[in-house]
Design an enzyme around this catalytic site. Structure first.
Site, mmCIF file in Angstrom:
data_model
loop_
_atom_site.group_PDB
_atom_site.id
_atom_site.type_symbol
_atom_site.label_atom_id
_atom_site.label_comp_id
_atom_site.label_asym_id
_atom_site.label_seq_id
_atom_site.Cartn_x
_atom_site.Cartn_y
_atom_site.Cartn_z
ATOM 1 N N HIS A 198 0.849 -1.189 0.000
ATOM 2 C CA HIS A 198 0.000 0.000 0.000
ATOM 3 C C HIS A 198 0.886 1.241 0.000
ATOM 4 C CE1 HIS A 198 -3.116 -2.806 1.072
ATOM 5 N NE2 HIS A 198 -2.493 -3.121 2.183
ATOM 6 N N GLU A 224 -1.145 -0.395 8.415
ATOM 7 C CA GLU A 224 -2.119 -1.286 9.048
ATOM 8 C C GLU A 224 -1.477 -2.085 10.177
ATOM 9 O OE1 GLU A 224 -3.209 -2.995 5.250
ATOM 10 O OE2 GLU A 224 -2.181 -4.851 5.698
ATOM 11 N N HIS A 277 3.653 -7.222 1.680
ATOM 12 C CA HIS A 277 3.088 -8.125 2.688
ATOM 13 C C HIS A 277 1.993 -9.010 2.114
ATOM 14 C CE1 HIS A 277 0.409 -4.604 2.734
ATOM 15 N NE2 HIS A 277 -0.552 -5.457 3.023
ATOM 16 N N ARG A 333 -1.266 -4.888 -6.129
ATOM 17 C CA ARG A 333 -1.034 -6.335 -6.079
ATOM 18 C C ARG A 333 0.134 -6.668 -6.998
ATOM 19 N NH1 ARG A 333 -6.036 -7.925 -8.125
ATOM 20 N NH2 ARG A 333 -7.038 -7.627 -6.124
HETATM 21 ZN ZN ZN Z 1 -2.623 -4.924 3.212
#
Ligand code: ZN
Length: 310
Positions: free
Chosen positions: A99, A116, A174, A194
């Site tokens: 991200h 996150e 991740h 992605r």
């Molecule tokens: Zn993520």
């Protein structure tokens, strides 16, 4: 103001399982339920308020009408609602992804970036996550690893256990891998680049990859992948409180409530409560709200009510 019970928004991504309905009693229309968005003002999955004067309205709609101050003084500096909280059931591996930072995402996507934190609730034995690179890469080497299908050779694969906490700053490559059930607090963003999807197909086609943007934003230095040691739990009057993660965007705590606990909600920020185990009641003045495992409540301190009562 009385606590607002929120109906989660559900996602049936291809890697989801059935533990969100089975373990948490979340009512889902899907065969597989990958994510339940427990606190969300994101247009991709809005929470609907289930009780009180706002029943039937989305939380976003209420916040848009009431103003930023509704969420507390610290929220007033944010252009968008700052966080998104999810329960995630990974029956299969999630794609390897990254991200962007706020600066990149606001410029290119008109959303926040995403930092996150994952709190592992349950997992299969030997379940693992992918967390950053095991060695330093150049942009060219990163691109070559994606194109030659060798990306998994240069990432950290970390075995996880229930109770582990992983903090994932934006820019960290991740993936949540199969067999993990977790609670996530993240920035309010749905921007994911992605880079590897295990050659899977969705409706006969591979899902889109976002290689150029991922190369722009990924931290290519090797990272320390050890789970963050948690602060020692604090026990008081039969209740235990454990600080899981804290950054300038959010603080995440686990509360284990024995008989009863008084929650203090300040003027500075709202509090989101997600019940991950057990059942109870939440009392606020004359209001008594049942709270079952898998339910989510939004709490805020109301200036008007407080000033009248004091
Ligand atoms: Zn993520």
């Amino acid at each position: 103001m009385i606590p607002l019970k929120l109906k989660p928004a559900l996602k049936d991504y291809i890697w989801g399982g059935n533990r969100l309905p089975r373990v948490f009693g979340i009512d889902s229309p899907y065969d597989r339920t990958a994510e339940a968005w427990m606190l969300s003002c994101h247009p991709d999955g809005e929470n609907i308020i289930e009780n009180g004067a706002y029943a039937g309205r989305t939380l976003s709609d209420v916040l848009a009408h009431e103003g930023k101050a509704f969420c507390g003084t610290r929220c007033e500096s944010f252009d968008f609602f700052p966080v998104l909280i999810k329960l995630i059931d990974a029956k299969e591996d999630l794609s390897v992804q990254v991200h962007p930072s706020d600066a990149y995402a606001l410029e290119h996507e008109h959303q926040y970036g995403k930092t996150e934190a994952w709190y592992i609730l349950d997992c299969e034995e030997d379940a693992e996550i992918i967390y950053g690179f095991s060695r330093d890469l150049t942009k060219e080497a990163f691109r070559a690893a994606i194109e030659q299908n060798t990306l998994l050779d240069c990432v950290n694969r970390v075995k996880v256990q229930p109770g582990d906490l992983y903090f994932i700053p934006s820019g960290t490559l991740h993936a949540i891998c199969k067999g993990i059930l977790l609670a996530e607090v993240q920035q309010n963003s749905n921007v994911t680049y992605r880079v590897y999807d295990y050659g899977r197909l969705q409706n006969g086609k591979p899902r889109a990859l976002h290689i150029e943007k991922a190369i722009d934003v990924t931290n290519l230095q090797a990272v320390d992948c050890s789970g963050k040691p948690l602060a020692a739990p604090m026990t008081e009057q039969g209740n235990t409180e454990t600080l899981l993660a804290s950054c300038d965007l959010f603080t995440m705590r686990r509360l284990d409530v024995g008989e009863q606990k008084t929650l203090h909600v300040g003027f500075d920020s709202f509090v989101s409560l997600v019940a991950i185990d057990g059942n109870g009641v939440l009392c606020h003045g004359d209001t008594v709200l049942t709270l079952y495992k898998g339910e989510s409540v939004f709490l805020r301190r109301s200036r008007v009510t407080e000033s009248w009562k004091s």
